[in-house]
Scaffold this motif. Structure first.
Motif, PDB file in Angstrom:
ATOM      1  N   VAL A  58       0.846  -1.197   0.000  1.00 40.60           N
ATOM      2  CA  VAL A  58       0.000   0.000   0.000  1.00 40.60           C
ATOM      3  C   VAL A  58       0.882   1.247   0.000  1.00 40.60           C
ATOM      4  O   VAL A  58       0.611   2.207  -0.719  1.00 40.60           O
ATOM      5  CB  VAL A  58      -1.024  -0.014   1.172  1.00 40.60           C
ATOM      6  CG1 VAL A  58      -0.343  -0.015   2.525  1.00 40.60           C
ATOM      7  CG2 VAL A  58      -1.965   1.175   1.085  1.00 40.60           C
ATOM      8  N   GLY A  59       1.983   1.212   0.776  1.00 42.35           N
ATOM      9  CA  GLY A  59       2.902   2.355   0.792  1.00 42.35           C
ATOM     10  C   GLY A  59       3.678   2.387  -0.522  1.00 42.35           C
ATOM     11  O   GLY A  59       4.051   1.341  -1.051  1.00 42.35           O
ATOM     12  N   ARG A  95       5.987   3.200   8.559  1.00 43.93           N
ATOM     13  CA  ARG A  95       7.292   3.205   7.897  1.00 43.93           C
ATOM     14  C   ARG A  95       8.345   3.618   8.918  1.00 43.93           C
ATOM     15  O   ARG A  95       8.110   4.518   9.739  1.00 43.93           O
ATOM     16  CB  ARG A  95       7.308   4.172   6.708  1.00 43.93           C
ATOM     17  CG  ARG A  95       6.577   3.664   5.468  1.00 43.93           C
ATOM     18  CD  ARG A  95       7.292   2.485   4.814  1.00 43.93           C
ATOM     19  NE  ARG A  95       6.630   1.973   3.627  1.00 43.93           N
ATOM     20  CZ  ARG A  95       5.751   0.960   3.614  1.00 43.93           C
ATOM     21  NH1 ARG A  95       5.422   0.343   4.722  1.00 43.93           N
ATOM     22  NH2 ARG A  95       5.231   0.543   2.464  1.00 43.93           N
ATOM     23  N   HIS A 122       9.163  -6.502   9.490  1.00 42.82           N
ATOM     24  CA  HIS A 122       8.175  -5.932   8.557  1.00 42.82           C
ATOM     25  C   HIS A 122       7.128  -6.963   8.110  1.00 42.82           C
ATOM     26  O   HIS A 122       7.098  -7.375   6.946  1.00 42.82           O
ATOM     27  CB  HIS A 122       8.869  -5.310   7.335  1.00 42.82           C
ATOM     28  CG  HIS A 122       8.026  -4.267   6.655  1.00 42.82           C
ATOM     29  ND1 HIS A 122       8.554  -3.201   5.970  1.00 42.82           N
ATOM     30  CD2 HIS A 122       6.682  -4.125   6.555  1.00 42.82           C
ATOM     31  CE1 HIS A 122       7.579  -2.452   5.482  1.00 42.82           C
ATOM     32  NE2 HIS A 122       6.423  -3.010   5.817  1.00 42.82           N
ATOM     33  N   SER A 148       1.643  -6.934   6.540  1.00 48.02           N
ATOM     34  CA  SER A 148       0.636  -7.561   5.668  1.00 48.02           C
ATOM     35  C   SER A 148       0.889  -9.060   5.491  1.00 48.02           C
ATOM     36  O   SER A 148       0.298  -9.694   4.618  1.00 48.02           O
ATOM     37  CB  SER A 148       0.651  -6.876   4.299  1.00 48.02           C
ATOM     38  OG  SER A 148       1.927  -7.049   3.691  1.00 48.02           O
TER      39      SER A 148
HETATM   40  C1  DGY Z   1       2.678  -1.971   2.792  1.00 51.91           C
HETATM   41  O1  DGY Z   1       2.005  -2.597   1.980  1.00 51.91           O
HETATM   42  O2  DGY Z   1       2.997  -0.796   2.612  1.00 51.91           O
HETATM   43  C2  DGY Z   1       3.066  -2.682   4.051  1.00 51.91           C
HETATM   44  O3  DGY Z   1       4.082  -2.033   4.709  1.00 51.91           O
HETATM   45  C3  DGY Z   1       3.419  -4.116   3.763  1.00 51.91           C
HETATM   46  O4  DGY Z   1       3.598  -4.852   4.927  1.00 51.91           O
END
Ligand code: DGY
Length: 334
Positions: free
Chosen positions: A76-77, A237, A284, A287
């Motif tokens: 997503v980021g 982040r 990390h 997700s």
């Molecule tokens: C994202 O999708 O930005 C998450 O950090 C993945 O874990």
């Protein structure tokens, strides 16, 4: 005609199978993040790129293949992608929002619990053969019920995290650019400034995207503002926290503890943090569930193909590209 696509790492097979039916695939087979040089070599001759949050996608990468039209980020980021540069080149960029919202919010709760109830520390003690029987003062943690939860950034993930607090009857403070009606109505949440949130919260969870404005949002001044018994959680982040200062704050007990999933210079972790027991460190995993990673792969694959077919992908980050094309062509399929 089959489009040519470069995938920068092996992602769940279902997504690769789906994409492989529509495109000719080249998948990088390394077990560690691909280097920029290898990404540049990989995109040569390709129409599309499916990349990860660990891949720096800048002008040089984009210019390695002038016919590159689509970039799908498996995250997503998207702070790893120079979005402006892509837009300038007419390259459509997409990401994978929503699908990982609850998964990431659940991990933030897991970290919060781990620190509050000293779960990782307890596990370590048992494995080291140091558990000598129940003791009245052994590893005392802190309760959640009735405490104040401070959510920095009440977007999708911040909202999901907050809604999951319902069973704990917590007081909710949040910061955001806009008022979050759902949280205010359902939980009586109060929108406050960051300083007030830090001063009054027992648990602080960070859910802002990484931008120039949010880099080191939590530094010395902010950590000093937090309550001595409070816990900080970061699943957004790494650079949002000044990691060196966090290590000092934890060592000197300015705050009770922290749960950290992301780092300033991933995969490197501030060595001082590694020495501390009052921080839970994860690699990390926001997700990282089987279901979500498969869905992320399918979303990224479908958006990539949609772009190559000339359609606007569902999760387009730079719709201006289509506006520009419409103006140039006098019409564009959406
Ligand atoms: C994202 O999708 O930005 C998450 O950090 C993945 O874990």
């Amino acid at each position: 005609m089959k489009w040519k696509v470069f995938v920068t790492r092996k992602i769940p097979q279902r997504a690769l199978d789906w994409l492989g039916k529509k495109c000719e695939l080249e998948v990088y087979s390394g077990a560690e993040p691909i280097s920029k040089k290898e990404i540049m070599a990989g995109v040569r001759g390709k129409d599309g790129l499916l990349c990860l949050l660990t891949d720096p996608i800048d002008e040089e990468v984009m210019d390695a293949e002038p016919k590159l039209r689509a970039i799908a980020n498996y995250a997503v980021g998207y702070d790893n992608i120079d979005l402006k540069a892509a837009t300038k080149r007419g390259i459509v960029v997409s990401n994978t929002p929503e699908v990982l919202t609850d998964t990431t919010a659940e991990l933030a709760w897991a970290l919060l619990f781990s620190v509050a109830r000293r779960i990782a520390e307890g596990d370590k003690l048992c494995r080291a053969g140091k558990y000598k029987g129940w003791a009245p003062m052994l590893m005392l943690g802190t309760d959640l019920k009735g405490k104040t939860l401070g959510v920095v950034g009440a977007g999708r993930i911040g909202t999901a995290l907050t809604l999951k607090s319902r069973g704990f009857e917590m007081k909710i403070l949040y910061t955001d650019k806009t008022k979050n009606e759902a949280l205010e109505k359902e939980l009586g949440a109060k929108k406050v400034g960051l300083d007030e949130l830090l001063k009054d919260s027992d648990f602080v969870s960070l859910h802002v995207p990484l931008t120039g404005e949010t880099t080191h949002l939590i530094g010395l001044r902010e950590l000093r503002l937090m309550k001595p018994g409070s816990i900080l959680v970061n699943t957004s982040r790494g650079p949002i926290i000044d990691e060196k200062v966090l290590a000092i704050a934890l060592r000197e007990r300015w705050i009770r503890g922290a749960g950290i999933d992301v780092y300033e210079n991933e995969p490197a972790i501030e060595p001082e943090l590694l020495k501390l027991d009052n921080v839970v460190l994860l690699p990390h995993l926001g997700s990282a569930t089987e279901e979500t990673r498969t869905r992320m792969g399918l979303i990224a694959a479908k958006d990539l193909v949609a772009t190559l077919e000339g359609k606007k992908p569902a999760n387009c980050l730079n719709p201006e590209v289509f506006e520009k094309q419409r103006n140039e062509d006098g019409g564009y399929a959406e």
